[in-house]
Design an enzyme around this catalytic site. Sequence first.
Site, PDB file in Angstrom:
ATOM      1  N   HIS A  39       0.624  -0.877  -0.003  1.00  0.00           N
ATOM      2  CA  HIS A  39       0.007   0.008  -0.033  1.00  0.00           C
ATOM      3  C   HIS A  39       0.795   1.191  -0.018  1.00  0.00           C
ATOM      4  O   HIS A  39       2.248   1.212   0.150  1.00  0.00           O
ATOM      5  CB  HIS A  39      -1.043  -0.214   0.988  1.00  0.00           C
ATOM      6  CG  HIS A  39      -0.524  -0.048   2.510  1.00  0.00           C
ATOM      7  ND1 HIS A  39       0.490   1.096   2.809  1.00  0.00           N
ATOM      8  CD2 HIS A  39      -0.943  -1.003   3.495  1.00  0.00           C
ATOM      9  CE1 HIS A  39       0.830   0.712   4.092  1.00  0.00           C
ATOM     10  NE2 HIS A  39       0.062  -0.525   4.536  1.00  0.00           N
ATOM     11  N   HIS A  42       4.100   1.580   2.428  1.00  0.00           N
ATOM     12  CA  HIS A  42       5.160   0.914   2.072  1.00  0.00           C
ATOM     13  C   HIS A  42       5.783   1.492   0.957  1.00  0.00           C
ATOM     14  O   HIS A  42       7.265   1.762   0.957  1.00  0.00           O
ATOM     15  CB  HIS A  42       4.802  -0.381   1.692  1.00  0.00           C
ATOM     16  CG  HIS A  42       3.941  -1.378   2.552  1.00  0.00           C
ATOM     17  ND1 HIS A  42       2.589  -1.921   2.168  1.00  0.00           N
ATOM     18  CD2 HIS A  42       4.363  -1.724   3.940  1.00  0.00           C
ATOM     19  CE1 HIS A  42       2.079  -2.227   3.335  1.00  0.00           C
ATOM     20  NE2 HIS A  42       3.124  -2.348   4.024  1.00  0.00           N
ATOM     21  N   CYS A 149       1.896 -10.068  20.580  1.00  0.00           N
ATOM     22  CA  CYS A 149       0.684  -9.507  19.314  1.00  0.00           C
ATOM     23  C   CYS A 149       1.132  -9.848  18.088  1.00  0.00           C
ATOM     24  O   CYS A 149       2.407  -9.806  17.613  1.00  0.00           O
ATOM     25  CB  CYS A 149       0.841  -7.934  19.337  1.00  0.00           C
ATOM     26  SG  CYS A 149      -0.131  -7.223  18.117  1.00  0.00           S
ATOM     27  N   CYS A 152       2.017  -7.537  15.404  1.00  0.00           N
ATOM     28  CA  CYS A 152       3.270  -6.724  15.575  1.00  0.00           C
ATOM     29  C   CYS A 152       4.444  -7.916  15.270  1.00  0.00           C
ATOM     30  O   CYS A 152       5.603  -7.478  15.198  1.00  0.00           O
ATOM     31  CB  CYS A 152       3.563  -5.833  16.885  1.00  0.00           C
ATOM     32  SG  CYS A 152       2.622  -4.665  17.156  1.00  0.00           S
ATOM     33  N   CYS A 167      -3.370  -4.756  22.330  1.00  0.00           N
ATOM     34  CA  CYS A 167      -2.012  -3.988  21.519  1.00  0.00           C
ATOM     35  C   CYS A 167      -2.368  -2.670  21.212  1.00  0.00           C
ATOM     36  O   CYS A 167      -3.282  -2.408  20.494  1.00  0.00           O
ATOM     37  CB  CYS A 167      -1.560  -4.886  20.159  1.00  0.00           C
ATOM     38  SG  CYS A 167      -0.417  -3.870  19.227  1.00  0.00           S
ATOM     39  N   HIS A 170      -2.403  -2.300  17.356  1.00  0.00           N
ATOM     40  CA  HIS A 170      -3.308  -3.004  16.340  1.00  0.00           C
ATOM     41  C   HIS A 170      -4.713  -3.073  17.244  1.00  0.00           C
ATOM     42  O   HIS A 170      -5.691  -3.421  16.383  1.00  0.00           O
ATOM     43  CB  HIS A 170      -3.104  -4.374  16.187  1.00  0.00           C
ATOM     44  CG  HIS A 170      -1.514  -4.525  15.231  1.00  0.00           C
ATOM     45  ND1 HIS A 170      -0.357  -4.510  15.580  1.00  0.00           N
ATOM     46  CD2 HIS A 170      -1.679  -4.372  13.797  1.00  0.00           C
ATOM     47  CE1 HIS A 170       0.487  -4.272  14.615  1.00  0.00           C
ATOM     48  NE2 HIS A 170      -0.246  -4.569  13.572  1.00  0.00           N
ATOM     49  N   LYS A 318      -6.984   6.354   9.961  1.00  0.00           N
ATOM     50  CA  LYS A 318      -6.142   5.386   9.636  1.00  0.00           C
ATOM     51  C   LYS A 318      -6.274   4.510   8.857  1.00  0.00           C
ATOM     52  O   LYS A 318      -7.470   4.126   8.488  1.00  0.00           O
ATOM     53  CB  LYS A 318      -6.103   4.925  11.170  1.00  0.00           C
ATOM     54  CG  LYS A 318      -4.990   3.916  11.533  1.00  0.00           C
ATOM     55  CD  LYS A 318      -5.136   3.430  12.958  1.00  0.00           C
ATOM     56  CE  LYS A 318      -3.910   2.392  13.174  1.00  0.00           C
ATOM     57  NZ  LYS A 318      -3.839   0.958  12.850  1.00  0.00           N
ATOM     58  N   LYS A 321      -7.087  -2.611   6.973  1.00  0.00           N
ATOM     59  CA  LYS A 321      -7.584  -3.670   6.329  1.00  0.00           C
ATOM     60  C   LYS A 321      -9.126  -3.678   6.268  1.00  0.00           C
ATOM     61  O   LYS A 321      -9.807  -3.475   5.299  1.00  0.00           O
ATOM     62  CB  LYS A 321      -6.915  -4.951   6.484  1.00  0.00           C
ATOM     63  CG  LYS A 321      -6.431  -5.769   5.259  1.00  0.00           C
ATOM     64  CD  LYS A 321      -5.806  -7.186   5.925  1.00  0.00           C
ATOM     65  CE  LYS A 321      -5.653  -8.103   4.506  1.00  0.00           C
ATOM     66  NZ  LYS A 321      -4.831  -9.032   4.917  1.00  0.00           N
TER      67      LYS A 321
HETATM   68  N1  MSP Z   1       8.467  -7.009   8.298  1.00  0.00           N
HETATM   69  C1  MSP Z   1       8.644  -5.975   9.446  1.00  0.00           C
HETATM   70  C2  MSP Z   1      10.074  -5.248   9.156  1.00  0.00           C
HETATM   71  C3  MSP Z   1      11.198  -5.835   9.276  1.00  0.00           C
HETATM   72  S1  MSP Z   1      12.609  -5.272   8.850  1.00  0.00           S
HETATM   73  C4  MSP Z   1      13.871  -6.113   9.592  1.00  0.00           C
HETATM   74  C5  MSP Z   1       7.371  -4.880   9.326  1.00  0.00           C
HETATM   75  N2  MSP Z   1       6.762  -5.034   7.844  1.00  0.00           N
HETATM   76  S2  MSP Z   1       5.574  -4.197   7.317  1.00  0.00           S
HETATM   77  O1  MSP Z   1       5.350  -4.877   6.149  1.00  0.00           O
HETATM   78  O2  MSP Z   1       4.806  -4.133   8.357  1.00  0.00           O
HETATM   79  O3  MSP Z   1       5.970  -2.623   7.072  1.00  0.00           O
HETATM   80  C6  MSP Z   1       6.351  -1.773   7.788  1.00  0.00           C
HETATM   81  C7  MSP Z   1       6.825  -0.568   7.287  1.00  0.00           C
HETATM   82  O4  MSP Z   1       5.801  -0.191   6.272  1.00  0.00           O
HETATM   83  C8  MSP Z   1       6.834   0.596   8.261  1.00  0.00           C
HETATM   84  O5  MSP Z   1       8.240   0.551   8.989  1.00  0.00           O
HETATM   85  C9  MSP Z   1       6.888   1.706   7.171  1.00  0.00           C
HETATM   86  O6  MSP Z   1       8.103   1.784   6.954  1.00  0.00           O
HETATM   87  C10 MSP Z   1       5.782   1.319   6.348  1.00  0.00           C
HETATM   88  N3  MSP Z   1       4.363   1.718   6.624  1.00  0.00           N
HETATM   89  C11 MSP Z   1       3.303   0.791   6.929  1.00  0.00           C
HETATM   90  N4  MSP Z   1       2.421   1.714   7.265  1.00  0.00           N
HETATM   91  C12 MSP Z   1       2.420   2.843   7.115  1.00  0.00           C
HETATM   92  C13 MSP Z   1       1.763   4.198   7.162  1.00  0.00           C
HETATM   93  N5  MSP Z   1       0.301   4.173   7.370  1.00  0.00           N
HETATM   94  N6  MSP Z   1       2.437   5.089   6.969  1.00  0.00           N
HETATM   95  C14 MSP Z   1       3.664   5.309   6.676  1.00  0.00           C
HETATM   96  N7  MSP Z   1       4.481   4.300   6.647  1.00  0.00           N
HETATM   97  C15 MSP Z   1       3.857   3.039   6.860  1.00  0.00           C
HETATM   98  O7  MSP Z   1       7.119  -4.199   9.938  1.00  0.00           O
END
Ligand code: MSP
Length: 522
Positions: A39, A42, A149, A152, A167, A170, A318, A321
Amino acid sequence: MHTEEEIIHVIGGELSRETPPSQTYYLTTPIYYINDKPHIGHAYTTILGDVLARYYRLIGYDVAYATGTDENSQKNVSAAIAAGREYDVALYLDEMSDLWKQTWKEMNITNTDFIRTTEERHLVAVLKFWTAVEKTGDIYKGTYSGWYCGGCEAFILESELENGENCAIHKKRVEKIEEENYFFRLTKYRTALLEYITLHPEFIEPDSRKHEIINYIKDHMVDMSISRQSATAGIPVPTDPKHRIYVWFDALINYLSVIGYGTDEKKFAHYWPVNMHLVGKDIIKFHCGLWPAMLMSAGLQLPKKVFAHGFFTIEGIKMSKSLGNAIDPLEVGKRFGNDVLRYFLLREITCGDDGDFSMKRLADRYQTDLGNELGNLVQRVMGMAEKYCGGRVPVIPLEQTQVRWKEYHEAIQALRFSSALDCVWEVVRNANKFIDAQKPWAIYNENPSAVILMMGHLLELLRQIAWLLVPIMPQSADKIFDQLGLTVSEELQRPYYEAIVWGGLKEGTHLKKGESMFPRLS
Ligand code: MSP
């Protein structure tokens, strides 16, 4: 325009023009869970990384930019089951990681590698790393009893729970776990971590996050359970395979395995320590607490910087999903162009702060900043050059327009992308104002040579704008170079500090007026 000496001075000793081309810049994004498609959140992290990767490449660094997928997570397994693929988890992971890889490609991201934590090279690295930490005496067996959790993939302290059961991130109930686990002696590194943070003020950025981390290390950090017996996903503990390595312990090691730890030591030594871990603020504790402690234990150097950006909401809400309000970056890219998404995210959200993503504001900025200002400038200069200069570059006058290169470089290096864009847009706006005030069309008949001189100036200014845009809006920069009759690949191959010097446009070059860069939305 600044002199070459000034630019070198700006960029500082570390980045001076004498910097040998072998100087490296290694940066990473988090590796993403693949229980769903990417999304916009990311995409945000990945775009930030791409701007930096392109920038450092441009100024002569040997850049490694790594991203990838975090695959040994229980939530990926749950997603496979939910998709009816419980017998095919591996294939599901193949397909999903492919989808992520393709997404970054389509979004014009220039990552130099893509790591999957199910790859052999990663397994080799994890084995090597676990063994090193075990040798140090930092792994011991104990009983974990507490909260977990799944969202997380993290152990949660009782004191961190919301309403005693949920959590805080979440908003979901945590599960109670009690089992025999392997533990990592995280608390052994408490003092060393605090010392490192004090001695390296640049390690955690932005500064506002530092207190949160110091507070966590001082008061909340406990030894960490790094294996699970109940998990079905995960890399088996080398010496005790009925345990699986805790997904975060495994995931962090990706930053080593992707540059060859355990498989290509020469490459590893070339790029490590990492210059920049880009992360969202949700995962900063893992990156500034657990991760540096793990590295100390394994006898490896620590990262130079962890930069945590904020989170953004979608139209004030926010992203989740269940609400189904996640935005697909590919769709925005298809509708407006990848550069427009990059521009909007970098312009609108102060990197480090929380922000909001709004399609309406994106459309507004498309029309104003991009359509009416940048697009219009290119269009009118090219149109006039065709008319008044016969479609060829006239002589470029020596008199220059001030471009705030110094501030631009400082801003990009500090991830203040919006300020960097201010420097670009100042040039764009002044050029438009200059044209409005001078009205070349009104004076051409009387004084054609003055108009031709103006055109030379404006065309060279477009070339400067294109150079400023290269790391931020690479496709737009290419389009401008192209219209100026420059071969994009040739222009980009020129040494940076030579290329940005005023007067790079050659008299007589055939111009190629193109389509409008940001056409009106239908
Ligand atoms: N797999 C772990 C990271 C391991 S690194 C060794 C993880 N993955 S995640 O798919 O949940 O991705 C998290 C990252 O996505 C966040 O740290 C951030 O960089 C990005 N984001 C996810 N949602 C976001 C927003 N709503 N806004 C901005 N960035 C966001 O955690």
